[in-house]
Motif scaffolding. Structure first.
Motif, PDB file in Angstrom:
ATOM      1  N   THR A   1       0.474  -0.456  -0.084  1.00 31.65           N
ATOM      2  CA  THR A   1      -0.312  -0.125   0.202  1.00 31.65           C
ATOM      3  C   THR A   1       0.912   1.303  -0.384  1.00 31.65           C
ATOM      4  OG1 THR A   1      -1.667  -1.326   1.734  1.00 31.65           O
ATOM      5  CG2 THR A   1      -1.849   1.237   0.511  1.00 31.65           C
ATOM      6  N   VAL A   2       1.690   1.515   0.621  1.00 33.54           N
ATOM      7  CA  VAL A   2       2.625   2.383   0.921  1.00 33.54           C
ATOM      8  C   VAL A   2       3.666   2.186  -0.505  1.00 33.54           C
ATOM      9  CG1 VAL A   2       4.958   3.421   1.885  1.00 33.54           C
ATOM     10  CG2 VAL A   2       3.134   2.329   3.204  1.00 33.54           C
ATOM     11  N   VAL A   3       3.717   1.485  -1.294  1.00 37.22           N
ATOM     12  CA  VAL A   3       4.606   2.044  -2.572  1.00 37.22           C
ATOM     13  C   VAL A   3       3.330   1.612  -3.102  1.00 37.22           C
ATOM     14  CG1 VAL A   3       5.989   0.116  -3.927  1.00 37.22           C
ATOM     15  CG2 VAL A   3       6.385   0.184  -1.400  1.00 37.22           C
ATOM     16  N   MET A   4       2.368   1.212  -3.266  1.00 40.05           N
ATOM     17  CA  MET A   4       1.497   2.006  -4.433  1.00 40.05           C
ATOM     18  C   MET A   4       0.810   3.197  -4.136  1.00 40.05           C
ATOM     19  SD  MET A   4      -0.503  -1.293  -5.516  1.00 40.05           S
ATOM     20  CE  MET A   4      -1.264  -2.197  -3.918  1.00 40.05           C
ATOM     21  N   LYS A   5       1.323   3.383  -3.278  1.00 36.63           N
ATOM     22  CA  LYS A   5       1.084   5.829  -2.592  1.00 36.63           C
ATOM     23  C   LYS A   5       1.834   6.046  -3.618  1.00 36.63           C
ATOM     24  CE  LYS A   5      -2.095   5.172   1.249  1.00 36.63           C
ATOM     25  NZ  LYS A   5      -2.236   5.373   2.768  1.00 36.63           N
ATOM     26  N   ARG A   6       2.911   5.769  -3.672  1.00 38.46           N
ATOM     27  CA  ARG A   6       4.149   6.812  -4.174  1.00 38.46           C
ATOM     28  C   ARG A   6       5.544   6.219  -5.418  1.00 38.46           C
ATOM     29  NH1 ARG A   6       3.220   7.875   0.522  1.00 38.46           N
ATOM     30  NH2 ARG A   6       2.877  10.482   1.211  1.00 38.46           N
ATOM     31  N   PRO A   7       4.814   5.571  -6.078  1.00 38.60           N
ATOM     32  CA  PRO A   7       4.805   4.378  -6.641  1.00 38.60           C
ATOM     33  C   PRO A   7       6.291   4.720  -7.942  1.00 38.60           C
ATOM     34  CG  PRO A   7       3.222   4.845  -7.684  1.00 38.60           C
ATOM     35  CD  PRO A   7       3.003   5.840  -6.971  1.00 38.60           C
ATOM     36  N   VAL A   8       6.428   5.833  -8.000  1.00 38.86           N
ATOM     37  CA  VAL A   8       7.777   6.523  -8.944  1.00 38.86           C
ATOM     38  C   VAL A   8       8.555   6.883  -7.910  1.00 38.86           C
ATOM     39  CG1 VAL A   8       8.301   8.544  -9.952  1.00 38.86           C
ATOM     40  CG2 VAL A   8       6.347   7.587 -10.632  1.00 38.86           C
ATOM     41  N   PRO A   9       8.550   7.729  -6.541  1.00 35.73           N
ATOM     42  CA  PRO A   9      10.469   7.674  -6.116  1.00 35.73           C
ATOM     43  C   PRO A   9      10.531   5.868  -5.439  1.00 35.73           C
ATOM     44  CG  PRO A   9       7.918   9.400  -5.659  1.00 35.73           C
ATOM     45  CD  PRO A   9       7.258   8.188  -6.421  1.00 35.73           C
TER      46      PRO A   9
ATOM     47  N   SER B   1      10.672   3.413  -6.713  1.00 31.40           N
ATOM     48  CA  SER B   1      10.943   2.605  -7.644  1.00 31.40           C
ATOM     49  C   SER B   1      12.449   3.064  -8.140  1.00 31.40           C
ATOM     50  CB  SER B   1       9.826   2.629  -9.180  1.00 31.40           C
ATOM     51  OG  SER B   1       9.529   3.809  -9.443  1.00 31.40           O
ATOM     52  N   LEU B   2      12.453   4.785  -8.151  1.00 29.86           N
ATOM     53  CA  LEU B   2      12.873   5.349  -8.741  1.00 29.86           C
ATOM     54  C   LEU B   2      14.389   5.086  -7.827  1.00 29.86           C
ATOM     55  CD1 LEU B   2      12.152   9.072 -10.176  1.00 29.86           C
ATOM     56  CD2 LEU B   2      12.794   6.792 -11.454  1.00 29.86           C
TER      57      LEU B   2
END
Length: 768
Positions: A403-411, A413-414
Motif C-alpha cells: 500500500t505504501v509503495v503504491m501510494k508513491r510508486p515513482v520515488p 521505483s527510482l
C-alpha cells in the motif's frame, strides 16, 4: 408461446391498450449438468485416493536409486570447457593424434637438499624421468636432466628441477592415468621431495575438493533449512515434508546424472549445482504446496477436496514455474562446450524431478497425514490466528508495504533502480579467465607447487603456446621453420621457442637440434613450443596468443595451448550468448503471456529480472575479482579474473529462479484480480498472500546456496554467494517494491492485450 398472433392485414393495437397475453405454461428446466473438474483437480483427487500406491512406488524408486546413483561422481567427465572445432582444439587434437606430443599435463617439481646438479641427484632425476616415461599411458617424460640440463627447467636457487609429462588419450583417459601416477610419484624419494602441479593435477584436486565441499555444504544446509521451515510452518511434521521431497530430489539427481552420462558427456562439476538446485527447488515447490493445502483446510474443506484444490491451483503454478526454470536452463544448450551443456541437461532433469515430487508424491503424503499435517505444533495458537486472518489482507507486513509503495510508486521505483544500477557498475570492468591452481585454497599441494613455479622459475614451462604447422615438412622446410621460430622468439613476453631445428631466444638460435627435437616432427607436419613469462589466463597471455596468430608464417598455422583455448572459449561464448539470451527472453515472454493473457506483464518481468541481476554481477566483480569483503565470504586467492563460464551459468540459473518467484506472485495476484477486477487491491492482496511465502522460499534457497560459500574452491564460493544474493535481492527489492510500483503505474494496462492476442489466449492460454 401461448398468445394469439396478430393477422398481417390487421393493425395491432398499442401494447398499453391490449389485453395482457396469458402466461405461458412453465416448462421444466433441464437438470443442471455438474461441471467436470479440471484435469489437475482430478489428478489431486486420484492421488488422495491412491495415496498408498503412490507412496509405495516412490519408496521403491528411492530404494533402487540410492545404490544406482551412489558412485555417480566417479563416472562423470572432468573436462568439457574446451570449445570443440575451435582453432586451439584442432591444434591440440593434431598434437595428440599425429605428434603424440604437446603441452605437459603434469609437472613434477623435484627439490634437492643442496643442488639439482649434484651427481647423485642428477642420477636420481634421470631414473625418475625414465620410470615416468616407461609408464603406461605416458607419451613422453622430459626433465632438466634428460634435456642436457636445460637451464629454464632449473629454479633460480638451483635446488628445484622440473619433470614434465605428456599423457595419452582424451580428457577422461588423461585423468585416470594422472590419478594413478601422481600418488605413486609425489612425496619423499631418497632425500628428494617431489610435488606435482600442471593443468591435470590442478583439475584433479579441484574435482576432489568439489566432492568434499559438496558433502560439507549439504550437512551444513540441512539443519539451516529445517530451522527456517519450522519458523515458517510452526509444525515439525509440516516442516519435514519439504525436506523429504528435497531428499528425493537429491537422490533422483544422482540417478539422472548417471543416466545422462550414458548418453552424453556430463561434467563432474554439474553435481554441485544440480544437487543445490534440486534441493532448493524441491523445498520451494513443497513449501508452496503445503502452504496452500493448509489454507484450504483452514477454510473448512475436507482433506480430499483440499488436496484436489491444492493440486489444481498450487500444483498448476509449480508446473508452470518448473517449465520457466527449465527453459531458462535450456539456453545453455546453445553453447558447444559440454561443461555448460551438461549443466543444462542435468538442471532441466532435476527441475522436472523436483516438480514431479512436489505435485505427485507430496499430495499423497498430505492425504495420508490429513489434518495431522499440523501435528507437533511448536506454537499452538498459530493455526487459529492464520485462519482468522486469511481473508483480511490488511493485517501483516506485506499488505501495508504494498500500500505504501503504491501510494508513491515513482520515488520508490527510482530509488531501488538507482541502487541496483549502482551495485551493478563494477561489472563494467570484468576480466574473464579460467580456473587454474589459484582457485584452490592456499594449503593445496598443487597450488603450492604452482606458486614455486611462478616465484622461482623465469618462464611458464608448464603452459607453453603450441604452434602447429600442418603439412610443412620440418626437414625439407628447415630454413622456413628456422626463420619462423626465430621471429616468434622476438615477440614481447616470449622467453624461448623450441622447434625441430633447435631452440631460439631473442631472435637467434641458442641451442641446436638434439634427440629431443624429434618430437616436433611428424608425417603431418611440424610444430613449435612457445614459452613465455606470462600467466596463460591473464590479459597478457591472451594478447600473446593474438600476436602469435597474427605473425607471418610459412604456411597454415593452428595455435593451441591453455591461453589459446581460453581465447577461443571467450569468442565462442560471445558469439552464442545473444542466442542464449534470446531463448530465455522469448520463452519467458511467451509463457507469461499464456499464463496471464497480458503483454505488459511479461515485458515487465524480463526487465525487472535483468535489473535484479545487475547487483549480483556487480558484487561478483567487486568481491571475487577485486578482492573486497573477503572476510564476509571466506578467504580465497584473488586472481583479478572471473571464470569465463560462471556468469553464463549464474545468469541462466538466477533468471530461472527469479521467474520462479514471479510466477508464485502473479498466480495469486491474477486469482484476486479475476475475482475483484481491482488492480490495486489485487496487487496488495497477492503480495500479502505470497510475500511471506516468497521470502521463506528465498531464505531456503539462499541457505542451500550459501552453504557453498564454505567451499575452498573460488568458483563454487562465487556461484553460491552470487546466486544467494540474486535470490535475496529478487525476493525483497524486486518483489516487495518494484513489482507493486510498476503494476500500480500500469493500472488496468497490466492485463491488456490486443483483441487478436486476447482471443488467442482464450483459446490456448494456460488455465485450470
Amino acid at each position: 408461446m401461448g398468445s394469439n398472433p396478430t393477422p398481417k392485414h390487421v393493425t395491432a393495437r398499442p401494447a398499453e391498450t391490449s389485453a395482457p397475453p396469458p402466461e405461458p405454461p412453465e416448462q421444466p428446466e433441464p437438470p443442471e449438468q455438474p461441471e467436470r473438474p479440471a484435469l489437475l483437480a482430478r489428478l489431486g483427487a486420484w492421488l488422495a485416493r491412491r495415496r498408498l500406491l503412490v507412496l509405495a512406488a516412490a519408496l521403491i524408486a528411492v530404494i533402487v536409486a540410492v545404490p544406482f546413483g551412489a558412485d555417480v561422481e566417479s563416472r562423470l567427465s572432468e573436462g568439457g570447457i574446451t570449445a570443440p572445432d575451435s582453432e586451439a582444439a584442432r591444434a591440440d587434437e593434431l598434437l595428440n593424434t599425429e605428434f603424440a606430443s604437446g603441452s605437459p599435463h603434469l609437472v613434477f617439481l623435484v627439490k634437492a637438499p643442496t643442488s639439482v646438479d649434484d651427481k647423485e641427484v642428477s642420477e636420481q632425476g634421470r631414473q625418475l624421468t625414465e620410470q615416468l616415461d616407461a609408464e603406461r599411458g605416458v607419451v613422453q617424460a622430459a626433465s632438466y636432466w634428460s634435456l642436457d640440463r636445460a637451464a629454464p627447467l632449473r629454479s633460480s636457487d638451483a635446488r628445484t628441477a622440473l619433470v614434465m609429462v605428456r599423457l595419452a588419450g582424451d580428457e577422461d583417459t588423461v585423468r585416470k592415468t594422472a590419478k594413478r601416477l601422481v600418488p605413486q610419484t609425489v612425496g619423499e624419494r631418497d632425500g628428494l621431495k617431489v610435488t606435482a602441479t600442471g593443468v591435470t593435477a590442478v583439475r584433479m584436486e579441484i574435482e576432489k575438493r568439489s566432492e568434499e565441499d559438496l558433502v560439507k555444504a549439504e550437512l551444513l544446509a540441512a539443519p539451516l533449512v529445517l530451522i527456517i521451515l519450522l519458523l515458517v510452518f510452526r509444525s515439525v511434521v509440516a516442516a519435514l515434508l519439504p525436506l523429504l521431497v528435497g531428499a528425493i530430489a537429491v537422490v533422483g539427481s544422482f540417478v539422472i546424472l548417471r543416466l545422462l552420462d550414458m548418453v552424453v558427456p556430463v561434467s563432474v562439476f554439474s553435481v554441485n549445482i544440480t544437487t543445490a538446485l534440486g534441493l532448493g527447488l524441491a523445498i520451494d515447490y513443497s513449501l508452496f504446496i503445503v502452504t496452500r493445502y493448509r489454507e484450504e483446510l483452514a477454510v473448512g474443506r475436507e482433506v480430499r477436496e483440499a488436496i484436489a484444490t491444492t493440486v489444481r491451483t498450487a500444483g498448476r503454478t509449480v508446473i508452470f514455474s518448473a517449465l520457466t526454470v527449465a527453459l531458462s536452463l535450456s539456453a545453455m544448450l546453445v553453447f558447444p562446450m559440454y561443461h555448460l551443456r551438461s549443466f543444462a541437461y542435468s538442471g532441466i532433469a532435476v527441475v522436472v524431478l523436483a516438480a514431479l515430487g512436489s505435485v505427485l508424491v507430496l499430495p499423497a503424503m498430505l492425504a495420508l497425514l490429513g489434518r495431522r499435517v499440523d501435528a507437533l505444533n511448536i506454537r499452538r495458537l498459530f493455526t487459529r490466528r492464520r485462519t482468522a486472518e486469511r481473508r483480511t489482507p490488511q493485517h501483516g507486513f506485506w499488505h501495508p508495504l504494498a500500500t505504501v509503495v503504491m501510494k508513491r510508486p515513482v520515488p520508490f521505483s527510482l530509488t531501488v533502480i538507482a541502487l541496483l544500477v549502482a551495485l551493478g557498475l563494477p561489472f563494467l570492468r570484468v576480466e574473464f579467465g579460467d580456473s587454474d591452481d589459484r582457485v584452490l585454497p592456499p594449503s593445496s599441494p598443487a597450488h603450492q607447487a604452482a606458486q614455486v613455479l611462478r616465484e622461482d622459475f623465469d618462464s611458464r614451462e608448464g603452459s607453453p603456446i603450441s604452434v602447429v604447422l600442418p603439412g610443412l615438412n620440418a626437414t625439407n622446410g628447415s630454413k622456413q621453420v628456422d626463420a619462423y621460430a626465430a621471429s616468434l622468439s622476438k615477440l614481447p613476453g616470449v622467453t624461448r621457442v623450441d622447434a625441430a631445428t633447435g631452440s631460439y631466444a631473442g631472435g637467434a638460435q641458442v641451442a641446436p637440434a638434439g634427440p629431443a627435437s624429434d618430437r616436433f616432427r611428424s608425417q603431418a607436419g611440424t610444430w613449435l613450443s612457445v614459452t613465455s613469462d606470462t600467466e596463460p589466463y591473464s590479459e597478457r597471455g591472451m594478447d600473446l596468443v593474438s600476436v602469435v596468430r597474427a605473425a607471418d608464417a610459412p604456411g597454415k598455422v593452428l595455435v593451441g595451448g591453455q591461453a589459446a583455448l581460453l581465447v577461443d572459449a571467450k569468442a565462442t561464448l560471445g558469439e552464442k550468448l545473444p542466442w542464449a539470451m534470446g531463448i530465455i527472453g522469448a520463452s519467458t515472454f511467451v509463457l507469461l503471456f499464456l499464463f496471464t493473457g497480458s503483454l505488459l506483464i511479461p515485458a515487465k518481468a524480463i526487465v525487472l529480472n535483468l535489473l535484479s541481476l545487475t547487483a549480483t554481477f556487480g558484487a561478483m566483480v567487486y568481491v571475487f575479482q577485486d578482492g573486497h569483503l573477503r572476510w564476509l565470504v571466506g578467504d580465497f586467492n584473488v586472481t583479478g579474473l572471473i571464470d569465463i563460464d560462471t556468469p553464463v551459468l549464474m545468469f541462466c540459473v538466477a533468471f530461472g529462479l527469479s521467474m520462479d518467484y514471479e510466477v508464485f506472485m502473479l498466480s495469486r495476484i491474477k486469482e484476486e484480480y479475476a475475482r475483484t477486477r481491482d488492480n490495486t487491491s489485487a496487487v496488495a492482496w497477492g503480495l500479502e498472500h505470497t510475500g511471506r511465502l516468497i521470502t521463506a522460499a528465498a531464505a531456503l534457497v539462499a541457505a542451500v546456496l550459501l552453504a557453498f560459500a564454505t567451499s575452498g574452491l573460488t568458483p563454487l564460493k562465487l556461484l553460491g554467494v552470487g546466486l544467494a544474493l540474486a535470490v535475496v535481492v529478487d525476493a525483497t527489492l524486486v518483489r516487495g517494491i518494484l513489482v507493486p510500483a510498476f503494476m500500480r503505474l500500469a493500472g488496468r494496462a497490466n492485463w491488456w492485450a490486443p483483441a487478436p492476442l486476447a482471443r488467442l489466449h482464450r483459446r490456448i492460454g494456460l488455465s485450470d
